[in-house]
Motif scaffolding. Structure first.
Motif, PDB file in Angstrom:
ATOM      1  N   LEU A 174       0.498  44.400 -32.231  1.00 56.37           N
ATOM      2  CA  LEU A 174      -0.607  44.961 -33.027  1.00 56.37           C
ATOM      3  C   LEU A 174      -0.621  44.118 -34.465  1.00 56.37           C
ATOM      4  CD1 LEU A 174       0.524  48.718 -33.120  1.00 56.37           C
ATOM      5  CD2 LEU A 174      -1.558  47.859 -32.560  1.00 56.37           C
ATOM      6  N   GLN A 175       0.500  43.444 -34.954  1.00 59.91           N
ATOM      7  CA  GLN A 175       0.690  42.484 -35.883  1.00 59.91           C
ATOM      8  C   GLN A 175      -0.479  41.328 -35.669  1.00 59.91           C
ATOM      9  OE1 GLN A 175       4.912  42.532 -36.756  1.00 59.91           O
ATOM     10  NE2 GLN A 175       4.531  42.933 -38.822  1.00 59.91           N
ATOM     11  N   GLN A 176      -0.158  40.708 -34.427  1.00 57.39           N
ATOM     12  CA  GLN A 176      -0.917  39.641 -34.135  1.00 57.39           C
ATOM     13  C   GLN A 176      -2.301  39.814 -34.216  1.00 57.39           C
ATOM     14  OE1 GLN A 176       0.829  36.721 -33.435  1.00 57.39           O
ATOM     15  NE2 GLN A 176      -1.231  36.156 -33.308  1.00 57.39           N
ATOM     16  N   TYR A 177      -2.654  41.061 -33.649  1.00 63.71           N
ATOM     17  CA  TYR A 177      -4.181  41.435 -33.463  1.00 63.71           C
ATOM     18  C   TYR A 177      -4.810  41.367 -35.018  1.00 63.71           C
ATOM     19  CZ  TYR A 177      -8.401  43.962 -32.470  1.00 63.71           C
ATOM     20  OH  TYR A 177      -9.751  44.122 -32.147  1.00 63.71           O
ATOM     21  N   SER A 178      -3.975  42.010 -35.801  1.00 63.09           N
ATOM     22  CA  SER A 178      -4.365  42.103 -37.403  1.00 63.09           C
ATOM     23  C   SER A 178      -4.856  40.647 -37.720  1.00 63.09           C
ATOM     24  CB  SER A 178      -3.317  42.805 -38.220  1.00 63.09           C
ATOM     25  OG  SER A 178      -3.074  44.120 -38.000  1.00 63.09           O
ATOM     26  N   GLN A 179      -3.790  39.522 -37.474  1.00 66.33           N
ATOM     27  CA  GLN A 179      -4.186  38.237 -37.956  1.00 66.33           C
ATOM     28  C   GLN A 179      -5.295  37.850 -37.390  1.00 66.33           C
ATOM     29  OE1 GLN A 179      -0.248  36.975 -36.631  1.00 66.33           O
ATOM     30  NE2 GLN A 179       0.691  36.991 -38.738  1.00 66.33           N
ATOM     31  N   ASN A 180      -5.567  38.044 -35.944  1.00 64.91           N
ATOM     32  CA  ASN A 180      -6.607  37.414 -35.235  1.00 64.91           C
ATOM     33  C   ASN A 180      -7.955  38.075 -35.886  1.00 64.91           C
ATOM     34  OD1 ASN A 180      -4.888  36.233 -33.647  1.00 64.91           O
ATOM     35  ND2 ASN A 180      -4.969  37.455 -31.917  1.00 64.91           N
ATOM     36  N   ILE A 181      -7.931  39.274 -36.064  1.00 67.30           N
ATOM     37  CA  ILE A 181      -9.176  39.912 -36.595  1.00 67.30           C
ATOM     38  C   ILE A 181      -9.665  39.269 -38.089  1.00 67.30           C
ATOM     39  CG2 ILE A 181      -9.932  41.822 -38.320  1.00 67.30           C
ATOM     40  CD1 ILE A 181      -9.065  43.797 -36.301  1.00 67.30           C
ATOM     41  N   GLN A 182      -8.552  38.838 -38.658  1.00 71.44           N
ATOM     42  CA  GLN A 182      -8.883  38.251 -39.883  1.00 71.44           C
ATOM     43  C   GLN A 182      -9.609  36.879 -39.817  1.00 71.44           C
ATOM     44  OE1 GLN A 182      -7.762  40.012 -42.724  1.00 71.44           O
ATOM     45  NE2 GLN A 182      -8.860  38.592 -44.143  1.00 71.44           N
ATOM     46  N   ARG A 183      -8.786  36.184 -39.043  1.00 72.48           N
ATOM     47  CA  ARG A 183      -9.502  34.785 -38.565  1.00 72.48           C
ATOM     48  C   ARG A 183     -10.840  35.001 -38.033  1.00 72.48           C
ATOM     49  NH1 ARG A 183      -4.336  33.207 -37.044  1.00 72.48           N
ATOM     50  NH2 ARG A 183      -4.787  33.749 -34.594  1.00 72.48           N
ATOM     51  N   ASN A 184     -11.259  35.861 -36.769  1.00 79.57           N
ATOM     52  CA  ASN A 184     -12.402  36.173 -36.535  1.00 79.57           C
ATOM     53  C   ASN A 184     -13.600  36.351 -37.371  1.00 79.57           C
ATOM     54  OD1 ASN A 184     -11.073  35.695 -34.053  1.00 79.57           O
ATOM     55  ND2 ASN A 184     -11.111  37.512 -33.321  1.00 79.57           N
ATOM     56  N   PHE A 185     -13.153  37.269 -38.338  1.00 80.06           N
ATOM     57  CA  PHE A 185     -14.219  37.440 -39.296  1.00 80.06           C
ATOM     58  C   PHE A 185     -14.686  36.346 -40.166  1.00 80.06           C
ATOM     59  CE2 PHE A 185     -13.552  42.018 -38.680  1.00 80.06           C
ATOM     60  CZ  PHE A 185     -14.568  42.559 -39.277  1.00 80.06           C
TER      61      PHE A 185
END
Length: 607
Positions: A174-185
């Motif tokens: 879940l934490q990893q996903y939060s970081q990825n979303i930030q990057r994708n955005f």
């Protein structure tokens, strides 16, 4: 997962005026779907069927794995749990993504940020709402499932570390996903949306990325595990205690055998290895291990013999002494083996290591108190032998050959024989050599201190006596050798022994200017020694106080400070001056001014 499409859809619902209800329904939908997933994952009927291919029984038959099928049942359960974690992760991802777009997207006409529309009625952010719902559902569903099925309860309690690892992995994802979303955005979407996003200030990160004061999302997730952890730790403690209670039967007389100790150590290693999936669990199990070590110590202490025969040093080993040696050896093996286990643990939390190390220190202390009565007896006997030097005559003059008649004095022969016998009869049986030497080296230092003390008190001391005493100095090194790894390891005591010997033959003036004074040998010992060169009228401090030598030696032990000792010597010198004046003598003994000068030097060194 496409910000542009989600953004367009949100705009449509906003234009229709149903944005808030739509979002509430979507999140509600995710929560309901997950509740269904959790129920299915824990459905004992489904689990039992998937692990049984047998034809079904009649109606009303209880759903439970048949004996022998438990392994298949557990395998099915863990597969379900892994699948459930994937489902939770996927649903979270969608809600996180939705919240991110809501936070970024503004209405092109009113420029109101969509998230404000939703929050204005006192609604929490949707991710928080979703997460509290999911974690509460997990808690309640797990509770009711394990309440109604013994098999589930045993699986979660018995294999708790496995369950905890799944939860930890989920949290990491879940934490990893939060970081990825930030990057994708920051890299995807149409140029409009991208520009729009750039203008907006960086919004607060979602709950998986930050720890809030009053809400800890990770703790909320793990709260559903508490009861299983408590049960697991309690069983773990039983597994650790059982082998110990087994090898110390009530009324037993002997410590555990090597094989029995090995099984205790294997249990400790196994419990720590299994708990290594999580630092908090490691610490909790380490506390159990510390209790286990304490229990071993308590049981061992009950075996120790504290009767008089435990400290006798006259005859061969008694039964009690034999048992004490066995107990100390057993404690030592436990100490070394546990030390090896904790050093071989990879990524062992510092707090956990500290907990176990503290318990091991108590074991070491117990070993110390077990050998203390024996050490005290040996120490007392050594002192008793050394003090007999005053019964020998050192007043003689040199023989015609200029050599002493005997290689060393009687008391020294006795001391050498005693120490050699004690080491071979008693201390040789301990397997913990370093531990024994740490204790016996202290005894060797004490023996040298006593030898120097009493050698400096011998009075009268003739030329022949000096030769024999010098030979005793050399023999003293041989006498204490069995008590230490190397005699030179004794440090200051050894240097004092070596430095004092040449002073026997030097003039008093020479002695007073010796560089060893104060540096290596305390002033008080040299002043004590110079009394032997004075006429009988200049009485030694103990003669003036009318004490026996043994009492004076005790006084010196009770007054280790140089200041107290020098004050006593000064008193003896002042009494001598008084007695010379009383008989109206014309001059003082030649050694007196040297002693006064030394005393002043010693006093100023103390300032």
């Amino acid at each position: 997962q496409n910000p542009t499409q989600v953004g367009t859809a949100l705009q449509v619902f906003h234009n229709l005026g149903t944005l808030k209800d739509t979002i509430a329904n979507v999140v509600e939908g995710y929560c309901t779907a997950l509740e269904e997933n959790i129920k299915n994952a824990l459905d004992i009927k489904v689990l039992t069927q998937s692990s049984q291919t047998v034809s079904r029984g009649g109606p009303g038959r209880a759903a439970m794995p048949t004996p022998g099928n438990t392994a298949a049942f557990r395998a099915a359960l863990w597969t379900n749990m892994e699948k459930l974690m994937d489902q939770i992760c996927a649903a979270c991802g969608q809600v996180q993504h939705l919240q991110k777009v809501l936070a970024k997207k503004r209405d092109p006409v009113s420029h109101v940020c969509f998230i404000e529309e939703i929050v204005k009625d006192g609604q929490f952010d949707i991710l928080y709402k979703f997460w509290t719902s999911v974690t509460q559902t997990l808690s309640s569903q797990f509770q009711s499932a394990t309440d109604s099925s013994m098999f589930l309860k045993q699986a979660f309690e018995g294999e708790y570390p496995k369950l905890l690892r799944l939860y930890n992995d989920l949290w990491k994802r879940l934490q990893q996903y939060s970081q990825n979303i930030q990057r994708n955005f920051n890299t995807s979407g149409t140029t409009d949306l991208f520009a729009e996003l750039q203008q907006m200030e960086e919004d607060a990160q979602d709950i998986f990325m930050q720890k809030n004061e009053d809400y800890d999302p990770e703790k909320a997730l793990k709260d559903s595990l508490q009861q299983y952890e408590a049960a697991y730790l309690s069983k773990s403690l039983s597994r650790l205690f059982d082998p110990i209670n087994l090898v110390f039967p009530p009324g037993g007389r002997n410590p555990p055998s090597s094989d029995e100790l090995d099984s205790i150590i294997k249990t400790i290693a196994s419990e720590l290895n299994v708990a290594a999936v999580d630092p908090d669990l490691s610490l909790a199990v380490a506390k159990n291990v510390a209790k286990t070590i304490q229990l071993y110590g308590v049981k061992s202490e009950q075996l120790l013999s504290t009767q008089g025969d435990a400290s006798q040093v006259i005859g061969p080993l008694t039964e009690g002494q034999r048992r004490n040696v066995a107990v100390v050896n057993s404690l030592y093996k436990l100490h070394q083996a546990v030390l090896k286990v904790i050093t071989s643990q990879s990524s062992f939390p510092a707090a956990a290591e500290q907990t176990v190390t503290t318990a091991l220190k108590a074991v070491h202390d117990l070993m110390g108190s077990a050998v203390q009565p024996l050490l005290n007896s040996v120490g007392d006997s050594v002192e008793a032998i050394i003090i007999t030097m005053h019964q020998e005559d050192f007043s003689g003059s040199l023989s015609s050959s200029g050599k002493p008649d005997v290689p060393c004095s009687l008391y020294m022969k006795e001391l050498q024989g005693f120490i050699a016998r004690v080491m071979s009869d008693y201390f040789r049986h301990f397997e913990c050599f370093d531990f024994v030497f740490d204790n016996t080296e202290a005894m060797a230092q004490r023996a040298i201190e006593l030898f120097l003390r009493h050698a400096s008190l011998i009075r009268p001391l003739g030329e022949g006596g000096k030769m024999r005493l010098a030979a005793d100095f050399a023999q003293m090194e041989l006498a204490v050798a069995p008590l230490c790894r190397r005699v030179s390891d004794l440090g200051k005591s050894y240097r004092q022994l070596r430095s004092f010997r040449p002073l026997l033959f030097q003039t008093s003036e020479h002695i007073a200017s010796s560089p060893a004074l104060g540096e290596v040998i305390p002033f008080s010992i040299i002043l004590q020694f110079l009394f032997t060169r004075a006429p009988p009228e200049l009485k030694s401090p103990f003669q003036r106080a009318e004490w026996s030598i043994a009492r004076y030696s005790q006084w010196l032990d009770d007054h280790p400070s140089e200041k107290d000792r020098l004050a006593l010597i000064r008193g003896a010198l002042e009494a001598y001056v008084q007695s010379v004046r009383t008989r109206e003598g014309k001059e003082f003994a030649p050694v007196y001014p040297i002693m006064v000068q030394l005393l002043q030097k010693a006093m100023s060194a103390l300032q």
